[in-house]
Design a protein around this motif. Structure first.
Motif, PDB file in Angstrom:
ATOM      1  N   VAL A 271     -41.435 -28.999  79.383  1.00 18.26           N
ATOM      2  CA  VAL A 271     -40.226 -28.451  80.004  1.00 18.26           C
ATOM      3  C   VAL A 271     -40.550 -27.833  81.360  1.00 18.26           C
ATOM      4  CG1 VAL A 271     -38.379 -26.751  79.766  1.00 18.26           C
ATOM      5  CG2 VAL A 271     -39.124 -28.076  77.783  1.00 18.26           C
ATOM      6  N   ILE A 272     -41.627 -27.048  81.425  1.00 22.61           N
ATOM      7  CA  ILE A 272     -42.013 -26.399  82.687  1.00 22.61           C
ATOM      8  C   ILE A 272     -42.320 -27.448  83.751  1.00 22.61           C
ATOM      9  CG2 ILE A 272     -43.821 -25.043  83.800  1.00 22.61           C
ATOM     10  CD1 ILE A 272     -41.876 -23.335  82.305  1.00 22.61           C
ATOM     11  N   ALA A 273     -43.055 -28.487  83.374  1.00 21.13           N
ATOM     12  CA  ALA A 273     -43.439 -29.512  84.347  1.00 21.13           C
ATOM     13  C   ALA A 273     -42.209 -30.252  84.878  1.00 21.13           C
ATOM     14  CB  ALA A 273     -44.418 -30.495  83.710  1.00 21.13           C
ATOM     15  N   VAL A 274     -41.310 -30.677  83.971  1.00 16.97           N
ATOM     16  CA  VAL A 274     -40.115 -31.408  84.395  1.00 16.97           C
ATOM     17  C   VAL A 274     -39.205 -30.511  85.227  1.00 16.97           C
ATOM     18  CG1 VAL A 274     -38.030 -32.568  83.580  1.00 16.97           C
ATOM     19  CG2 VAL A 274     -40.221 -32.992  82.442  1.00 16.97           C
ATOM     20  N   LYS A 275     -39.038 -29.273  84.785  1.00 14.47           N
ATOM     21  CA  LYS A 275     -38.192 -28.344  85.534  1.00 14.47           C
ATOM     22  C   LYS A 275     -38.740 -28.112  86.940  1.00 14.47           C
ATOM     23  CE  LYS A 275     -38.770 -24.089  84.865  1.00 14.47           C
ATOM     24  NZ  LYS A 275     -39.228 -23.839  86.258  1.00 14.47           N
ATOM     25  N   ALA A 276     -40.061 -27.964  87.051  1.00 18.19           N
ATOM     26  CA  ALA A 276     -40.670 -27.745  88.364  1.00 18.19           C
ATOM     27  C   ALA A 276     -40.398 -28.924  89.295  1.00 18.19           C
ATOM     28  CB  ALA A 276     -42.166 -27.523  88.212  1.00 18.19           C
TER      29      ALA A 276
ATOM     30  N   TRP B 204     -41.779 -23.565  76.482  1.00 20.94           N
ATOM     31  CA  TRP B 204     -43.199 -23.812  76.246  1.00 20.94           C
ATOM     32  C   TRP B 204     -43.417 -24.949  75.249  1.00 20.94           C
ATOM     33  CZ3 TRP B 204     -44.903 -21.294  80.105  1.00 20.94           C
ATOM     34  CH2 TRP B 204     -44.245 -20.130  80.508  1.00 20.94           C
ATOM     35  N   TRP B 205     -42.435 -25.851  75.141  1.00 16.99           N
ATOM     36  CA  TRP B 205     -42.556 -26.955  74.195  1.00 16.99           C
ATOM     37  C   TRP B 205     -43.577 -27.979  74.671  1.00 16.99           C
ATOM     38  CZ3 TRP B 205     -40.869 -32.202  74.844  1.00 16.99           C
ATOM     39  CH2 TRP B 205     -41.017 -32.988  73.685  1.00 16.99           C
ATOM     40  N   LEU B 206     -44.497 -28.331  73.806  1.00 15.07           N
ATOM     41  CA  LEU B 206     -45.500 -29.353  74.104  1.00 15.07           C
ATOM     42  C   LEU B 206     -45.819 -30.081  72.801  1.00 15.07           C
ATOM     43  CD1 LEU B 206     -47.484 -30.547  76.261  1.00 15.07           C
ATOM     44  CD2 LEU B 206     -49.183 -28.945  75.360  1.00 15.07           C
ATOM     45  N   PRO B 207     -45.526 -31.384  72.725  1.00 21.94           N
ATOM     46  CA  PRO B 207     -45.820 -32.126  71.492  1.00 21.94           C
ATOM     47  C   PRO B 207     -47.309 -32.057  71.156  1.00 21.94           C
ATOM     48  CG  PRO B 207     -44.481 -33.430  72.997  1.00 21.94           C
ATOM     49  CD  PRO B 207     -44.929 -32.229  73.760  1.00 21.94           C
ATOM     50  N   GLY B 208     -47.603 -32.055  69.858  1.00 20.24           N
ATOM     51  CA  GLY B 208     -48.990 -31.953  69.429  1.00 20.24           C
ATOM     52  C   GLY B 208     -49.860 -33.089  69.930  1.00 20.24           C
ATOM     53  N   TRP B 209     -49.309 -34.309  69.906  1.00 21.33           N
ATOM     54  CA  TRP B 209     -50.114 -35.453  70.355  1.00 21.33           C
ATOM     55  C   TRP B 209     -50.459 -35.355  71.827  1.00 21.33           C
ATOM     56  CZ3 TRP B 209     -48.262 -38.435  74.302  1.00 21.33           C
ATOM     57  CH2 TRP B 209     -46.874 -38.343  74.568  1.00 21.33           C
TER      58      TRP B 209
ATOM     59  N   LEU C 241     -54.361 -33.822  76.533  1.00 26.23           N
ATOM     60  CA  LEU C 241     -54.635 -33.065  77.753  1.00 26.23           C
ATOM     61  C   LEU C 241     -55.978 -32.358  77.663  1.00 26.23           C
ATOM     62  CD1 LEU C 241     -51.113 -31.465  78.362  1.00 26.23           C
ATOM     63  CD2 LEU C 241     -52.121 -33.418  79.551  1.00 26.23           C
ATOM     64  N   PRO C 242     -56.584 -32.035  78.805  1.00 24.65           N
ATOM     65  CA  PRO C 242     -57.830 -31.254  78.793  1.00 24.65           C
ATOM     66  C   PRO C 242     -57.613 -29.909  78.109  1.00 24.65           C
ATOM     67  CG  PRO C 242     -57.434 -32.210  80.953  1.00 24.65           C
ATOM     68  CD  PRO C 242     -56.193 -32.451  80.151  1.00 24.65           C
ATOM     69  N   ALA C 243     -58.710 -29.208  77.827  1.00 24.68           N
ATOM     70  CA  ALA C 243     -58.644 -27.939  77.104  1.00 24.68           C
ATOM     71  C   ALA C 243     -57.704 -26.974  77.788  1.00 24.68           C
ATOM     72  CB  ALA C 243     -60.040 -27.331  77.003  1.00 24.68           C
ATOM     73  N   ALA C 244     -56.959 -26.218  77.008  1.00 21.67           N
ATOM     74  CA  ALA C 244     -55.992 -25.256  77.543  1.00 21.67           C
ATOM     75  C   ALA C 244     -56.709 -24.182  78.336  1.00 21.67           C
ATOM     76  CB  ALA C 244     -55.205 -24.624  76.402  1.00 21.67           C
TER      77      ALA C 244
END
Length: 746
Positions: A561-566, A711-716, A721-724
């Protein structure tokens, strides 16, 4: 990203401990690059034609006519055909015939009224290769020949560049304006000087690389000034965030309050100063690296257009931004090592401004319990009315963007030159005597054989019969008899949309039916082809830049959501910039205030260039704001509370950073070139809208409405993605706000 944070902290510590060596390496390195630039720098290339088979045909068979052409316009009170005026013209042409690179001067052509005429001055080299001193001498000769009722005015691209060179005072004024904003923000001459010094050394190295890379990626004349001003804007901004965070760490508390006696003794030992550098680099430095990477990604997006000169512009700006980022991450920590404890001391200027200017001399001092940070009050307003705030912000952006629906693109002609210049005088004279299309000649180059002469004559008739054509010159056959050229003059000017349509009609319908291998060439036909190329490849450019930015934001913030909104918010800022640019340049609203002599279309390449720059720059404020929000969310687990605290914590520093960018970009408007002016206006408008309406109103309002969904992020996807990033405090250098509840109240 945690690894990056640790690496940046270690880099900052190393540069701090070896500060003398770091500074010497930077100064020596920049000096060497500048020396190489002066000795081996590539010349500018202002041709947007790219691979042009028509021009290649002319170069092969009409070598003497393959260079640039200037027009000497003549305006006379008496008839030009009179013996007295004819003698004046003959004497005036003497220095032109003797000029080093002139291969010939055409016969005198006289308009129907008899009072306006012209001759063409043919060079054997392209305009970019004609020495400026030669062009200046010819301008002087034309002025010297004028008088007593006869006026000679020289026109052409070479004249325009000689009269209105790229550059001017904009760089110096941009530095001065940035210094004033930094002085107000920091209240300290020392703190003000660090970002300026860092940015200037980064820009110096970047400009040197531009000149050296020009041998591989040719760049137009405006590239250095644009790259320098972009580098100045981002370089000062990046250093601003790092220095601000460093000052807070020196003062010993997150909120930036002055340290007590015990803390001062620890500072004097030096351990806290080094730790302050490490923390500033781990936090603000990481945000700078992310923001700078997005700017470079945006600039390199121009490469997908596969246009030679735009490639050069992309490489130039990306190299300068990269060097300013490198300076912020290495040179700045070293410079901070020389400041000692001085940046921890309260500033008298800040105290004066706080007590006398911002609060007012008569405002009673409130108790500590009742003090409310202005940014916190603003956060309360936005969070308390998120729907209203979002609607009002969106309405402002839509209103600003509406003019962009009528945007017209064209390359500027001499009608856009400043009044009082010889280039504009030549244009006005020729337009009056021969029509506006005289400034937009279309050159037809064709391969011919003796048996193909009838087809050539037929082609001329077909071109003359095309609607929008005023005149076609008789075909001229090359000495070897293998090529021919003729010139078609439109009835409309270069910036008229009808001229673009005419070029497309000739290329798509008339030339293919001639039975000859014929090309439409010359600057005006090339400009139309360039416009067509932009229209075809722009969707690909937008897709590539947005996709790469989305991936970067996903890695940094761990939220779809944050990425798309940005990305959507950045596109809104770009649309608003296009609207403001259209209203000022094309509609003429406040055009003279910003230095535009008359209404004109937007330069063809400016919207593309604005998009890639703005998409990267907009990410700066997005990263700075969201980094603080993410930090608060990781610490508190409450999205609403994190949004309020993040906005209150970063409002002041984002406002200062935006103010620096706006004043730097507005200094573009002090340059004489209208295309560079348009870039400056568009960038300033976008940054102002982005840092106020978008970042301080629309973003927090939308995030407040979305709540935990932010802060939604699918588990897969999380596993791919690299380490948080490490869950550590990563404030970007702003006052720590008082606690704010999810509703915006205590």
């Amino acid at each position: 990203m945690s690894g990056n944070s640790g690496m940046l902290g270690g880099l900052g510590a190393a540069c701090y401990r070896h500060r003398w060596l770091t500074v010497v390496i930077w100064i020596a390195g920049v000096a060497c690059l500048i020396t190489l630039w002066l000795q081996f720098g590539a010349a500018a290339d202002n041709s947007f034609t790219g691979s042009d088979p028509g021009q290649a045909l002319l170069n092969e068979h009409f070598a003497a006519q393959s260079g640039d052409t200037l027009t000497l316009a003549i305006r006379s009170a008496d008839k030009i055909t009179s013996p007295e005026v004819q003698a004046r013209v003959t004497r005036a042409l003497v220095p032109f015939r003797a000029a080093p690179h002139v291969t010939g001067v055409s016969q005198l052509n006289v308009a129907a009224d008899g009072h306006i005429g012209y001759v063409s001055v043919q060079f054997n080299i392209q305009g970019s290769d004609i020495p400026g001193s030669e062009a200046t001498a010819l301008i002087h000769d034309a002025r010297a020949a004028s008088g007593n009722g006869v006026t000679f005015s020289l026109g052409g691209d070479v004249v325009d560049l000689a009269e209105t060179p790229y550059g001017g005072p904009s760089n110096g004024i941009g530095v001065g304006a940035a210094a004033i904003v930094l002085l107000i923000a920091f209240g300290s001459l020392l703190a003000m000087g660090l970002p300026i010094a860092t940015a200037l050394l980064g820009i110096g190295s970047g400009l040197s690389l531009i000149a050296l890379l020009g041998h591989v990626f040719p760049a137009p004349s405006f590239s250095p000034i644009v790259a320098a001003l972009i580098g100045l804007g981002v370089g000062v901004d990046y250093a601003l965030f790092i220095v601000t965070r460093f000052r807070q760490e020196l003062r010993g508390v997150p909120g930036g309050r002055p340290p007590g006696p015990a803390q001062r003794s620890e500072l004097q030992a030096g351990a806290q100063a080094e730790q302050a550098v490490v923390t500033a680099m781990r936090t603000a430095g990481r945000a700078v690296l992310t923001a700078g990477t997005t700017v470079v990604i945006g600039m390199l997006g121009l490469l997908v257009l596969r246009q030679t000169l735009l490639n050069g512009v992309a490489i130039a700006a990306a190299a300068t931004v990269a060097m300013t980022v490198l300076a912020s991450l290495t040179l700045l920590p070293a410079l901070l090592g020389f400041t000692g404890l001085r940046l921890a001391r309260p500033s008298r200027l800040n105290t004066f401004l706080a007590r006398r200017v911002f609060r007012g001399a008569r405002t009673p001092v409130r108790s500590a319990e009742k003090k409310v940070h202005p940014a916190e009050r603003w956060a309360r307003v936005v969070q308390g009315h998120p729907v209203l705030a979002a609607v009002l912000a969106a309405a402002v952006i839509v209103i600003l963007a509406v003019p962009a629906l009528s945007i017209k693109l064209s390359m500027p002609d001499e009608s856009a030159q400043a009044r009082g210049t010889m280039g504009y005088a030549s244009y006005a004279t020729m337009a009056q005597g021969f029509g506006p299309g005289f400034d937009a000649p279309l050159i037809v180059a064709a391969k011919v054989t003796p048996a193909g002469r009838p087809a050539l004559d037929s082609l001329r008739v077909s071109i003359e019969g095309t609607p929008g054509i005023a005149e076609v010159t008789p075909p001229v056959i090359s000495r070897d008899g293998q090529a021919a050229l003729m010139i078609a003059y439109p009835t409309t000017g270069e910036q008229d949309a009808a001229t673009n349509a005419l070029v497309n009609r000739l290329e798509d319908r008339v030339l293919p039916r001639s039975g000859l291998t014929a090309y439409l060439t010359g600057p005006n036909a090339a400009n139309v082809s360039f416009t067509n190329l932009i229209g075809e490849r722009l969707p690909l450019l937008i897709g590539v830049v947005v996709a790469l930015s989305l991936v970067l934001l996903l890695v940094v913030f761990r939220s779809v959501v944050i990425a798309v909104k940005a990305a959507l918010m950045n596109l809104l800022s770009v649309c608003a910039a296009y609207g403001v640019l259209t209203a000022v340049t094309q509609w003429g609203w406040l055009g003279h205030v910003f230095g535009f002599p008359e209404k004109m279309p937007v330069t063809t390449w400016v919207p593309v260039f604005l998009f890639v720059i703005l998409f990267g720059l907009s990410m700066d404020y997005e990263v700075f704001l969201l980094s603080k929000i993410r930090e608060e969310y990781d610490r508190l687990g409450d999205s609403s509370l994190a949004v309020g605290r993040g906005l209150a914590a970063t409002a002041r520093v984002i406002s200062a950073a935006a103010a620096i960018m706006v004043v730097v970009f507005l200094s573009f408007d002090l340059t004489p070139d209208v295309s560079v002016k348009q870039i400056g206006l568009g960038l300033a408008a976008a940054v102002l809208v982005d840092a106020t309406v978008v970042r301080l109103v629309l973003v927090p309002a939308v995030m407040e409405l979305l709540g935990q969904a932010n802060w939604w992020l699918p588990g897969w996807l999380d596993r791919l993605l690299p380490a948080a990033p490490a869950r550590r405090a990563e404030a970007l250098g702003a006052d720590e706000p008082p606690a704010v509840t999810s509703a915006g109240t205590r």
